[in-house]
Scaffold this motif. Structure first.
Motif, PDB file in Angstrom:
ATOM      1  N   GLY A 104       0.964  -1.095  -0.065  1.00 17.98           N
ATOM      2  CA  GLY A 104       0.105   0.067   0.088  1.00 17.98           C
ATOM      3  C   GLY A 104       0.770   1.397  -0.176  1.00 17.98           C
ATOM      4  N   ALA A 105       0.041   2.410  -0.184  1.00 14.15           N
ATOM      5  CA  ALA A 105       0.723   3.606  -0.291  1.00 14.15           C
ATOM      6  C   ALA A 105      -0.328   4.585   0.660  1.00 14.15           C
ATOM      7  N   ALA A 106       0.049   5.260   1.494  1.00 12.43           N
ATOM      8  CA  ALA A 106      -0.803   6.313   2.151  1.00 12.43           C
ATOM      9  C   ALA A 106      -0.188   7.663   2.007  1.00 12.43           C
ATOM     10  N   VAL A 107      -1.036   8.702   0.999  1.00 11.80           N
ATOM     11  CA  VAL A 107      -0.562   9.782   0.700  1.00 11.80           C
ATOM     12  C   VAL A 107      -1.212  11.037   1.491  1.00 11.80           C
ATOM     13  N   ILE A 108      -0.249  11.690   2.432  1.00  6.39           N
ATOM     14  CA  ILE A 108      -0.704  12.787   3.175  1.00  6.39           C
ATOM     15  C   ILE A 108      -0.800  14.022   2.315  1.00  6.39           C
ATOM     16  N   GLY A 109      -2.172  14.327   2.092  1.00  9.90           N
ATOM     17  CA  GLY A 109      -2.083  15.603   1.095  1.00  9.90           C
ATOM     18  C   GLY A 109      -1.731  15.378  -0.401  1.00  9.90           C
ATOM     19  N   GLY A 110      -2.642  14.317  -0.947  1.00 12.52           N
ATOM     20  CA  GLY A 110      -2.578  13.775  -2.135  1.00 12.52           C
ATOM     21  C   GLY A 110      -3.789  14.245  -3.052  1.00 12.52           C
ATOM     22  N   THR A 111      -4.487  15.270  -2.814  1.00 13.40           N
ATOM     23  CA  THR A 111      -5.449  15.594  -3.547  1.00 13.40           C
ATOM     24  C   THR A 111      -5.185  16.740  -4.791  1.00 13.40           C
ATOM     25  N   HIS A 112      -4.130  17.269  -4.739  1.00 10.53           N
ATOM     26  CA  HIS A 112      -3.593  18.345  -5.845  1.00 10.53           C
ATOM     27  C   HIS A 112      -2.271  18.304  -6.141  1.00 10.53           C
ATOM     28  N   GLY A 113      -1.861  18.761  -7.308  1.00 10.09           N
ATOM     29  CA  GLY A 113      -0.404  18.813  -7.643  1.00 10.09           C
ATOM     30  C   GLY A 113       0.403  17.790  -7.582  1.00 10.09           C
ATOM     31  N   LEU A 114       1.606  17.797  -6.987  1.00 10.27           N
ATOM     32  CA  LEU A 114       2.721  16.585  -6.955  1.00 10.27           C
ATOM     33  C   LEU A 114       1.936  15.425  -6.262  1.00 10.27           C
ATOM     34  N   GLY A 115       1.125  15.935  -4.985  1.00 11.61           N
ATOM     35  CA  GLY A 115       0.625  14.698  -4.432  1.00 11.61           C
ATOM     36  C   GLY A 115      -0.201  14.082  -5.031  1.00 11.61           C
ATOM     37  N   ARG A 116      -1.220  14.573  -5.882  1.00 13.38           N
ATOM     38  CA  ARG A 116      -1.969  13.791  -6.466  1.00 13.38           C
ATOM     39  C   ARG A 116      -1.566  13.035  -7.612  1.00 13.38           C
ATOM     40  N   ALA A 117      -0.414  13.660  -8.431  1.00 15.09           N
ATOM     41  CA  ALA A 117       0.619  12.708  -9.308  1.00 15.09           C
ATOM     42  C   ALA A 117       1.137  11.712  -8.702  1.00 15.09           C
TER      43      ALA A 117
END
Length: 266
Positions: A17-30
């Motif tokens: 898995g991967a947990a992305v803290i702040g993954g809704t825009h920009g580099l986080g979403r990418a």
């Protein structure tokens, strides 16, 4: 070195898995989309995470500026897992012109909120964790009217470096990757600024570079600079180098005043 851009996504090995803290825009979403494309069950934390419901990602609402949300949002994620700290916002103001609310909210969003949430998440995951932290070249570059933003990015980089012995003691397979990127072509991050986004780095390209670096990492800790080329004809091309950078002097190059000569003793 030339940035790696693998055409075929590598297998996630034993990471599930991967947990992305702040993954809704920009580099986080990418980064979140690239994790999904590499076969990882990807949980995306963010204030507008529900907008990703049709993206093949697993959204969870998290408001890093709200202490209740930071304390109560679920931290159960597939493990072993990658944990990505990407959340951030930009502010270009003198400190004297920055309001008390702006200081408090930006600090919660970029530092205290992620640190408190990361504390819970790391305590909950018993299997190996690979922490990928996206700080900024602003942590060591000389900037104007960005003192708060730069200070918070420097604090982010410093706490992550000092997490290394803790994570290594917790599990011998734990890893940390600290990424310091330069300017990215994300217009809604640099709101209100007249910038040439054509000369800045593509976040999708940078996300692939970051995942390639993380997938190949064997050492406990790796620090990477991803800066944009300014060479004519190559503007915005990512340039990758390894290791920390010495903070730049606050003065413009060549303007520093030499210290006065010492007064001789009689």
């Amino acid at each position: 070195m030339s940035p790696s851009t693998s055409a075929t996504p590598p297998l996630p090995e034993r990471f599930r898995g991967a947990a992305v803290i702040g993954g809704t825009h920009g580099l986080g979403r990418a980064l979140a989309r690239t994790a999904r494309d590499r076969g990882l069950h990807t949980v995306v934390y963010g204030r507008t995470a529900e907008t990703l419901s049709d993206d093949g990602l697993h959204p969870r609402h998290l408001d890093l500026c709200d202490p209740h949300s930071v304390r109560d949002t679920p931290v159960d994620v597939p493990s072993p897992c990658y944990v990505l700290w990407v959340a951030g916002a930009f502010l270009k103001k003198t400190l004297a012109d920055t309001t008390e609310d702006e200081v408090e909210q930006l600090t919660r969003l970029m530092f205290t909120g992620p640190v408190l949430f990361l504390r819970r998440l790391l305590a909950a995951v018993e299997e190996p964790v690979h922490l990928i932290t996206v700080a900024s070249s602003s942590a060591w570059k000389r900037r104007e009217r960005e003192s708060l933003y730069c200070g918070l990015k420097a604090a982010q980089a410093t706490i992550v470096r000092n997490l290394v012995p803790e994570l290594r003691a917790a599990h011998p397979e734990n890893r940390i990757t600290l990424i310091n990127p330069g300017g990215l072509a994300v217009p809604d991050f640099h709101t209100g600024l007249a910038l040439d986004f054509g000369a800045m780095m593509d976040p999708d390209h940078v996300a692939r570079i970051i995942w390639d670096i993380a997938a190949d990492q064997r050492r406990t800790f790796t620090e990477v600079q991803i800066l944009r080329s300014r060479e004519p004809g190559s503007e915005g091309t990512p340039e990758v180098s390894y290791g920390a950078r010495t903070p730049q002097a606050p003065e413009e190059p060549g303007t520093a005043t030499a210290p006065p000569a010492p007064t001789p003793h009689p």
